[in-house]
Design a protein around this motif. Structure first.
Motif, PDB file in Angstrom:
ATOM      1  N   SER A  48      58.952 -31.309 -35.854  1.00 12.90           N
ATOM      2  CA  SER A  48      59.822 -30.571 -36.759  1.00 12.90           C
ATOM      3  C   SER A  48      60.237 -31.507 -37.888  1.00 12.90           C
ATOM      4  CB  SER A  48      61.042 -30.074 -35.988  1.00 12.90           C
ATOM      5  OG  SER A  48      61.855 -29.303 -36.825  1.00 12.90           O
ATOM      6  N   SER A  81      63.285 -26.727 -43.250  1.00  9.01           N
ATOM      7  CA  SER A  81      62.658 -27.237 -42.018  1.00  9.01           C
ATOM      8  C   SER A  81      61.298 -26.582 -41.849  1.00  9.01           C
ATOM      9  CB  SER A  81      63.534 -26.976 -40.791  1.00  9.01           C
ATOM     10  OG  SER A  81      63.599 -25.605 -40.452  1.00  9.01           O
ATOM     11  N   ARG A 101      56.662 -17.866 -45.259  1.00 15.49           N
ATOM     12  CA  ARG A 101      56.778 -18.913 -44.238  1.00 15.49           C
ATOM     13  C   ARG A 101      55.448 -19.276 -43.602  1.00 15.49           C
ATOM     14  NH1 ARG A 101      61.157 -14.791 -42.036  1.00 15.49           N
ATOM     15  NH2 ARG A 101      62.606 -14.936 -43.792  1.00 15.49           N
ATOM     16  N   GLU A 114      57.363 -20.385 -37.921  1.00 18.06           N
ATOM     17  CA  GLU A 114      58.510 -19.547 -37.556  1.00 18.06           C
ATOM     18  C   GLU A 114      58.759 -19.764 -36.064  1.00 18.06           C
ATOM     19  OE1 GLU A 114      61.302 -17.795 -38.979  1.00 18.06           O
ATOM     20  OE2 GLU A 114      59.779 -16.926 -40.273  1.00 18.06           O
ATOM     21  N   ASN A 115      60.022 -19.867 -35.678  1.00 18.56           N
ATOM     22  CA  ASN A 115      60.379 -20.076 -34.273  1.00 18.56           C
ATOM     23  C   ASN A 115      61.109 -18.883 -33.711  1.00 18.56           C
ATOM     24  OD1 ASN A 115      59.375 -22.649 -34.256  1.00 18.56           O
ATOM     25  ND2 ASN A 115      61.320 -23.555 -34.884  1.00 18.56           N
ATOM     26  N   GLY A 135      65.271  -8.799 -32.403  1.00 13.97           N
ATOM     27  CA  GLY A 135      66.150  -7.658 -32.576  1.00 13.97           C
ATOM     28  C   GLY A 135      65.380  -6.355 -32.342  1.00 13.97           C
ATOM     29  N   GLN A 187      62.780  -5.603 -34.945  1.00 13.86           N
ATOM     30  CA  GLN A 187      62.214  -6.815 -35.536  1.00 13.86           C
ATOM     31  C   GLN A 187      60.818  -7.079 -34.953  1.00 13.86           C
ATOM     32  OE1 GLN A 187      64.695 -10.206 -34.637  1.00 13.86           O
ATOM     33  NE2 GLN A 187      64.617 -10.999 -36.724  1.00 13.86           N
ATOM     34  N   GLU A 189      61.303 -23.662 -20.000  1.00 13.27           N
ATOM     35  CA  GLU A 189      61.416 -23.961 -18.577  1.00 13.27           C
ATOM     36  C   GLU A 189      61.157 -22.707 -17.768  1.00 13.27           C
ATOM     37  OE1 GLU A 189      65.363 -25.319 -17.617  1.00 13.27           O
ATOM     38  OE2 GLU A 189      66.327 -23.887 -18.930  1.00 13.27           O
ATOM     39  N   VAL A 204      66.635 -26.172 -21.614  1.00 13.64           N
ATOM     40  CA  VAL A 204      67.012 -25.681 -22.949  1.00 13.64           C
ATOM     41  C   VAL A 204      68.423 -25.133 -22.829  1.00 13.64           C
ATOM     42  CG1 VAL A 204      66.432 -24.054 -24.781  1.00 13.64           C
ATOM     43  CG2 VAL A 204      64.624 -24.908 -23.290  1.00 13.64           C
ATOM     44  N   LYS A 249      70.889 -22.521 -24.254  1.00 12.85           N
ATOM     45  CA  LYS A 249      70.861 -21.339 -25.116  1.00 12.85           C
ATOM     46  C   LYS A 249      72.269 -20.810 -25.348  1.00 12.85           C
ATOM     47  CE  LYS A 249      66.560 -19.820 -25.757  1.00 12.85           C
ATOM     48  NZ  LYS A 249      66.328 -18.425 -25.484  1.00 12.85           N
ATOM     49  N   ASP A 303      74.040 -17.368 -27.378  1.00 10.88           N
ATOM     50  CA  ASP A 303      74.065 -16.223 -28.289  1.00 10.88           C
ATOM     51  C   ASP A 303      75.349 -16.313 -29.089  1.00 10.88           C
ATOM     52  OD1 ASP A 303      71.791 -15.441 -27.068  1.00 10.88           O
ATOM     53  OD2 ASP A 303      72.575 -13.602 -26.190  1.00 10.88           O
ATOM     54  N   SER A 323      67.361 -24.879 -32.776  1.00 10.49           N
ATOM     55  CA  SER A 323      66.693 -23.835 -33.532  1.00 10.49           C
ATOM     56  C   SER A 323      67.635 -22.639 -33.638  1.00 10.49           C
ATOM     57  CB  SER A 323      65.406 -23.442 -32.807  1.00 10.49           C
ATOM     58  OG  SER A 323      64.706 -22.472 -33.553  1.00 10.49           O
ATOM     59  N   PHE A 331      68.140 -18.712 -34.839  1.00  7.76           N
ATOM     60  CA  PHE A 331      67.337 -17.511 -35.065  1.00  7.76           C
ATOM     61  C   PHE A 331      68.252 -16.314 -35.312  1.00  7.76           C
ATOM     62  CE2 PHE A 331      64.963 -13.736 -33.605  1.00  7.76           C
ATOM     63  CZ  PHE A 331      63.790 -13.883 -34.350  1.00  7.76           C
ATOM     64  N   VAL A 332      67.934 -15.525 -36.334  1.00 10.99           N
ATOM     65  CA  VAL A 332      68.699 -14.326 -36.669  1.00 10.99           C
ATOM     66  C   VAL A 332      67.930 -13.108 -36.154  1.00 10.99           C
ATOM     67  CG1 VAL A 332      69.641 -12.940 -38.542  1.00 10.99           C
ATOM     68  CG2 VAL A 332      69.566 -15.410 -38.764  1.00 10.99           C
ATOM     69  N   CYS A 333      68.585 -12.277 -35.342  1.00  7.45           N
ATOM     70  CA  CYS A 333      67.919 -11.122 -34.711  1.00  7.45           C
ATOM     71  C   CYS A 333      67.950  -9.878 -35.600  1.00  7.45           C
ATOM     72  CB  CYS A 333      68.583 -10.818 -33.369  1.00  7.45           C
ATOM     73  SG  CYS A 333      68.507 -12.168 -32.190  1.00  7.45           S
ATOM     74  N   HIS A 334      67.812 -10.042 -36.908  1.00 12.67           N
ATOM     75  CA  HIS A 334      67.913  -8.919 -37.844  1.00 12.67           C
ATOM     76  C   HIS A 334      66.958  -9.137 -39.020  1.00 12.67           C
ATOM     77  CE1 HIS A 334      71.626  -7.782 -35.752  1.00 12.67           C
ATOM     78  NE2 HIS A 334      71.876  -9.081 -35.733  1.00 12.67           N
ATOM     79  N   THR A 346      64.409 -16.669 -41.434  1.00 12.74           N
ATOM     80  CA  THR A 346      64.883 -16.032 -40.198  1.00 12.74           C
ATOM     81  C   THR A 346      65.151 -17.080 -39.127  1.00 12.74           C
ATOM     82  OG1 THR A 346      63.681 -14.008 -40.709  1.00 12.74           O
ATOM     83  CG2 THR A 346      64.263 -14.344 -38.407  1.00 12.74           C
ATOM     84  N   SER A 347      64.388 -18.175 -39.141  1.00 13.32           N
ATOM     85  CA  SER A 347      64.638 -19.270 -38.200  1.00 13.32           C
ATOM     86  C   SER A 347      64.741 -20.574 -38.971  1.00 13.32           C
ATOM     87  CB  SER A 347      63.538 -19.352 -37.139  1.00 13.32           C
ATOM     88  OG  SER A 347      62.311 -19.802 -37.681  1.00 13.32           O
ATOM     89  N   GLU A 348      65.535 -21.466 -38.439  1.00 12.52           N
ATOM     90  CA  GLU A 348      65.748 -22.763 -39.101  1.00 12.52           C
ATOM     91  C   GLU A 348      66.024 -23.792 -38.007  1.00 12.52           C
ATOM     92  OE1 GLU A 348      65.165 -24.491 -42.193  1.00 12.52           O
ATOM     93  OE2 GLU A 348      66.117 -22.723 -43.051  1.00 12.52           O
ATOM     94  N   ASN A 349      65.437 -24.982 -38.143  1.00 14.34           N
ATOM     95  CA  ASN A 349      65.638 -26.035 -37.136  1.00 14.34           C
ATOM     96  C   ASN A 349      66.419 -27.191 -37.719  1.00 14.34           C
ATOM     97  OD1 ASN A 349      64.153 -24.694 -35.227  1.00 14.34           O
ATOM     98  ND2 ASN A 349      62.240 -25.662 -35.849  1.00 14.34           N
ATOM     99  N   LYS A 384      73.806 -10.764 -34.604  1.00 12.51           N
ATOM    100  CA  LYS A 384      73.562 -11.634 -33.456  1.00 12.51           C
ATOM    101  C   LYS A 384      72.613 -12.772 -33.842  1.00 12.51           C
ATOM    102  CE  LYS A 384      71.403 -11.799 -28.905  1.00 12.51           C
ATOM    103  NZ  LYS A 384      70.589 -11.056 -27.920  1.00 12.51           N
ATOM    104  N   VAL A 441      70.780 -16.461 -32.211  1.00 15.60           N
ATOM    105  CA  VAL A 441      70.495 -17.223 -30.996  1.00 15.60           C
ATOM    106  C   VAL A 441      70.332 -18.690 -31.380  1.00 15.60           C
ATOM    107  CG1 VAL A 441      68.933 -17.542 -29.035  1.00 15.60           C
ATOM    108  CG2 VAL A 441      69.328 -15.246 -29.926  1.00 15.60           C
ATOM    109  N   SER A 455      69.147 -22.262 -29.895  1.00 12.92           N
ATOM    110  CA  SER A 455      68.386 -22.886 -28.793  1.00 12.92           C
ATOM    111  C   SER A 455      68.392 -24.396 -28.998  1.00 12.92           C
ATOM    112  CB  SER A 455      66.933 -22.377 -28.779  1.00 12.92           C
ATOM    113  OG  SER A 455      66.877 -20.966 -28.712  1.00 12.92           O
TER     114      SER A 455
END
Lengths: 140, 140, 140
Positions: A39, A100, B98, B101-102, B113, B116, B139, C3, C5, C7, C39, C41-44, C99-102, C131, C133, C135
């Motif tokens: 990353s 990223s 992009r 994407e993760n 979602g 989504q 895991e 991991v 997690k 929400d 990481s 993540f946007v669920c939308h 939508t995702s960023e690390n 929402k 997430v 990680s």
């Protein structure tokens, strides 16, 4: 989970794209990981990352020209201009590209496409010292 | 750290968005991981990834139309046109969307979602063979 | 690989950028990880993520204004307008950002630049329950 981390500093010399693929591959060798994911993160908001063709440089010239046209420096409504006319456009260009980016690797090699390279995209006119963080997650 | 890797090849049939959510879920089942993260990577610079609504197809039609208007094929300053009028616009559309994407997962399910989905966005007019790499970190 | 997690739910109150850096740092503390990567993540598909300057708010005002100009609500060809004039522009603005960023962390701290924050960017006019997430992948 072991993570191999590497800070990478680089001095840019004005607007443009600077290939960082080799630096990323060097860190991968140091990690001794065989399979996994790296990353890349840019610790700034006026430069960004882009995966781009690294064979014909004209592709990057056209891309940079397109972005300059899309985000002109003289937008009359810009308020955030303390650092000059390239200040706000730099943030916008960053927001439209990436901060990223994750690249997979296998057998100790980055799994990039044949003509794919990763570039640091400097959006400021003046020279800047930039810091990136490479995080390698993998197994030996 | 164990990583489950899967190469995924797909032949596109012209410009448009192709849902890959199912392929990603199949790989997750194969990994036997319960909780973690999957990183999707496109090994090309003229197609890209986008998370998008997968219920009403008109949303994607409008998105693709917007992008065609934003990045016209006939920009007079394009130099990188060896592969045709859609060559340079493809790279620009990729840069504006992009390459990696993760997506997180839990209890063996992608945490997307309700509406989504993840799509491979082909920017070239001709059919192309595309390679993606899915890297599952998790895991059991 | 363990991991951690989390929400994270958040109610937005109209278009704009909402800083979530603190929520991310709280989760990092809970994970007890020292070195690794988180990481987000946007669920939308009508809101997104952006890393942006968090010192001078005018930078975000200009960025939001630019995006409103780039993606106008009254494009005559939009078909996907069931939820109102801001429906389709929201999806497009999401597709043009992330939508995702690390974000990497070390010694239990996010490795953000001095003026760097991470923001949830709401593109809808009405209030929405969102929402995300988080990680966390790392070692203690």
């Amino acid at each position: 989970m072991p993570v191999y981390k590497k800070d990478w500093n680089f001095t840019t010399t004005g607007k443009g794209t600077y290939e960082i693929t080799h630096a990323l591959a060097v860190g991968l060798r140091e990690s001794h990981y065989s399979t996994g994911l790296v990353s890349v993160f840019v610790c700034h908001t006026s430069c960004s990352l882009v995966l781009m063709e690294n064979a014909d440089p004209s592709a990057r010239v056209d891309l940079e020209r397109f972005m300059d046209d899309l985000v002109p420096e003289d937008s009359p409504y810009f308020k955030h201009t303390l650092e000059g006319a390239d200040d706000m456009p730099s943030h916008i260009k960053m927001a439209l590209t990436r901060t990223s980016e994750n690249i997979p690797f296998e057998n100790g090699c980055l799994q990039l496409g044949t003509w794919q390279g990763i570039f640091l995209w400097e959006h400021r006119t003046a020279s800047h010292r930039r810091k990136l963080v490479f995080s390698y997650l993998g197994e030996k």
